[in-house]
Structures are given as C-alpha cells and as structure tokens.
Design an enzyme around this catalytic site. Structure first.
Site, mmCIF file in Angstrom:
data_model
loop_
_atom_site.group_PDB
_atom_site.id
_atom_site.type_symbol
_atom_site.label_atom_id
_atom_site.label_comp_id
_atom_site.label_asym_id
_atom_site.label_seq_id
_atom_site.Cartn_x
_atom_site.Cartn_y
_atom_site.Cartn_z
ATOM 1 N N LEU A 34 29.313 13.769 -8.272
ATOM 2 C CA LEU A 34 29.821 13.952 -6.909
ATOM 3 C C LEU A 34 30.550 12.725 -6.387
ATOM 4 C CD1 LEU A 34 26.754 15.741 -5.248
ATOM 5 C CD2 LEU A 34 28.886 16.804 -6.007
ATOM 6 N N GLY A 35 30.086 11.550 -6.813
ATOM 7 C CA GLY A 35 30.708 10.331 -6.307
ATOM 8 C C GLY A 35 30.253 9.124 -7.097
ATOM 9 N N GLU A 36 31.030 8.050 -6.976
ATOM 10 C CA GLU A 36 30.725 6.837 -7.716
ATOM 11 C C GLU A 36 31.180 5.635 -6.904
ATOM 12 O OE1 GLU A 36 31.247 5.267 -12.323
ATOM 13 O OE2 GLU A 36 31.954 7.255 -11.709
ATOM 14 N N GLY A 37 30.296 4.647 -6.769
ATOM 15 C CA GLY A 37 30.632 3.431 -6.047
ATOM 16 C C GLY A 37 30.374 2.220 -6.918
ATOM 17 N N GLY A 38 30.485 1.048 -6.304
ATOM 18 C CA GLY A 38 30.288 -0.184 -7.053
ATOM 19 C C GLY A 38 28.854 -0.397 -7.504
ATOM 20 N N SER A 40 26.312 2.339 -7.279
ATOM 21 C CA SER A 40 25.545 3.560 -7.513
ATOM 22 C C SER A 40 26.460 4.721 -7.877
ATOM 23 C CB SER A 40 24.741 3.921 -6.257
ATOM 24 O OG SER A 40 25.604 4.187 -5.169
ATOM 25 N N VAL A 42 26.401 9.243 -7.619
ATOM 26 C CA VAL A 42 25.726 10.399 -7.029
ATOM 27 C C VAL A 42 26.109 11.635 -7.837
ATOM 28 C CG1 VAL A 42 25.381 11.805 -4.975
ATOM 29 C CG2 VAL A 42 25.753 9.344 -4.732
ATOM 30 N N LYS A 57 21.020 10.176 -6.293
ATOM 31 C CA LYS A 57 21.656 8.866 -6.226
ATOM 32 C C LYS A 57 20.961 7.948 -7.222
ATOM 33 C CE LYS A 57 22.952 5.142 -3.053
ATOM 34 N NZ LYS A 57 23.012 4.696 -1.638
ATOM 35 N N ASP A 164 26.998 0.597 8.199
ATOM 36 C CA ASP A 164 28.130 1.217 7.501
ATOM 37 C C ASP A 164 28.382 2.625 8.035
ATOM 38 O OD1 ASP A 164 30.282 1.231 5.750
ATOM 39 O OD2 ASP A 164 29.098 1.940 4.043
#
Length: 318
Positions: A34-38, A40, A42, A57, A164
């Site tokens: 679903l998503g990707e960050g620096g 983590s 998801v 997550k 945030d």
C-alpha cells in the site's frame, strides 16, 4: 515445455508463494503493498481465517534506539483512544536489534484497513475536475479532525503533539469519518530547548519526521533557547484546512513551483486562488492558524470555537 506452460507455472508460483505473516499466533496473507516510506512499509493483509483485511505497518529497526522509537509508536496506539484516531489491532517484534552484531529487528503493527484510503487520495481525485467540497463538508471534516487534535493536546498526564498532521495522515471510513493515523511522529507536546545542540537535534528530527509542506516555522529554524509546544500542530491544521478547500497545502503549491518552502513558511505568505468558491470567513479561519510567531498562534480550543461559530453562521444563512 512451451513458453505458455512456463508462463503459467511462473504465475502459479507467484500465487502459491505469496508471503504469510504471523502476529501473535494470528496468520495473515500479504495481498499487496500500500505504501513505502524511509522507515517503514505498509501492506494490505488478509486474516487467513476470517478473510478480513487489515493494514500491516512494518518498521525495520537497525539499533536499540530504532527499536525504542517503534515501541514508543506502539505505546501511543495503545493509549490514545478516540473515535477520530486510528485503533491498534495487534503488534509484535520479530528478531532483536543489536548494533554490536549488526542484527536487525522488525516491528509489526496491525491496523484497520480503510478502503477509501486517505483524505489526500480523496482530495486528489476531486482536484482533477476542480470539484470543490461544499463549505459545510469542509468544516465538518475539519471539525472532527480538530476534535482528535484536542484529545491529543488535552491528554493526561502529559499533552501529546502529533507533529505530522497532513491530509495524507487522515484516513476516511466508508461514511466519510476522518481518522487520524501515523502516530510515529507523536511526542510530548512541550519541548524545552536548552542550547544549540538541543536545537539542532530537534530541527533534524523535525526534518526527518514532519512533512515539509505542513511543518511549522519554528521547526525549520529551532532557536537555541526556546519552548516548542503543541501549537506546531495548529500551523499544520491551518495547512490542512487550506487543503480541504484547495486540494493541497499552500506550501505544496510553493514546492511544485520549485520555490523555497522554507522561505515561504518563514515569511508566512499564503495565496488564495482568485476564483475561490469560499468566502473570507473561511480564509480568516485558515490565517488565524497560520501565524508565523507561535506565541500569536491559538490553542486548539480557540480553533474549535471559531470553527463552530462559522458553522453556526453558515447554518443560519441557509
């Protein structure tokens, strides 16, 4: 074997080897990213027994400090209980972080899955046709988000700041109820900064965890001796209300033009579209929160009062 047969086996192999995860004895199948960050990722996961979908997550921890940060996030999920704040379903750690032996651990955080996605997803879709929300809907969504922020800021024994707040960190339920998510940036609301080293540490942390186009001015250049409080969130709420009206933060627009977000935020410049469907009262509410000097910025109760007054005014006209 012909190419078609090989292709079918490869495809079947992909299906059969779909990743499974176990969280405290409950087994899930990973459906998609679903998503990707620096820090983590998801994934959409499905409970093997109930077939119910959740969001997983995963936070990779390279050190004991990383692990503590992940544990703090889980702690906030556990203790913050409000209808407009995301609930924790389950959590666990896999492995052990130990910088000496270069080992890593991974935090698994199971959360509700919201099919509608985030408020930013919803606003982006509407932006394609400049399909503005009705002012009543704007204020309803903003009011409910503000109630979640009030809960954080009034939390006992110590007020909490989200740090945030943005449209991308608000999920939408099937009935369009906003739910504040991503508690990884949460921290004690009041921070006493004593010296240049403290200031630099907080400034670096803000650059790492607070989205630039929603970040309060005092977090861009942290003074050596100051107190940072929950009014960083009020600035972000001002940007969020602007996004509810015009699909993006005012500083997203600055960023997209290639101009300096830092300078625009420090100057406090906010430009409203000329062909706006929203009247001056809505703009005044946005500007009420976007005060560069944090000591001139309101606390959440004043924001809620002003929002309620505007809602009543609109209702009386109709």
């Amino acid at each position: 074997m012909n190419a078609l047969g090989l292709s079918m086996i490869v495809k079947m192999g992909c299906i059969c080897t779909r990743e499974s995860v176990d969280v405290n004895g409950v087994k899930y199948v990973v459906k998609e990213r679903l998503g990707e960050g620096g820090f983590s990722t998801v994934d959409l996961i499905e409970n093997k027994g109930t077939k119910r979908k959740y969001a997983l997550k995963r936070i990779l921890c390279h050190s004991l400090e990383d692990q503590k940060v992940a544990m703090d996030e889980i702690s906030y999920y556990k203790k913050l209980r409000h209808p407009n704040i995301i609930e924790l379903v389950d959590s666990t750690f896999k492995g052990t972080a130990d910088i000496v032996v270069n080992a890593t651990s991974e935090a698994y955080i199971v959360l509700p899955y919201y099919r509608r996605g985030t408020l930013q997803d919803y606003l982006t879709l509407r932006s394609f046709n400049r399909n503005y929300l009705d002012v009543k809907e704007v204020l309803r969504l903003f009011s409910e988000i503000s109630q979640a922020v009030k809960y954080l800021h009034d939390f006992a024994p110590e007020p909490v700041a989200h740090r945030d707040l943005k449209a991308g960190n608000v999920c939408l339920t099937e009935d369009m109820t906003p739910v504040l998510m991503d508690l990884g940036s949460c921290a004690p609301a009041k921070v006493q900064v004593c010296g240049a080293q403290d200031a630099q540490k907080l400034q670096d942390l803000a650059a790492e965890r607070c989205s630039m186009t929603y970040r309060a001015p005092e977090l861009f250049h942290v003074e050596s001796y100051c107190v940072i409080d929950q009014r960083t969130d009020i600035w972000s709420l001002g940007c969020l209300l602007f996004a509810l009206c015009y699909f993006k933060s005012p500083y997203d627009l600055v960023y997209e033009r290639g101009d300096s977000v830092n300078l625009a935020v420090i100057s406090g410049s906010v430009h409203f579209p000329e062909d706006t469907p929203f009247d001056e009262d809505v703009h005044d509410l946005i500007l009420f929160m976007l005060k560069v000097n944090p000591s001139e910025r309101p606390f959440i109760d004043s924001v809620i009062d002003k929002t309620r007054h505007l809602q009543n005014k609109i209702e009386s006209v109709v």
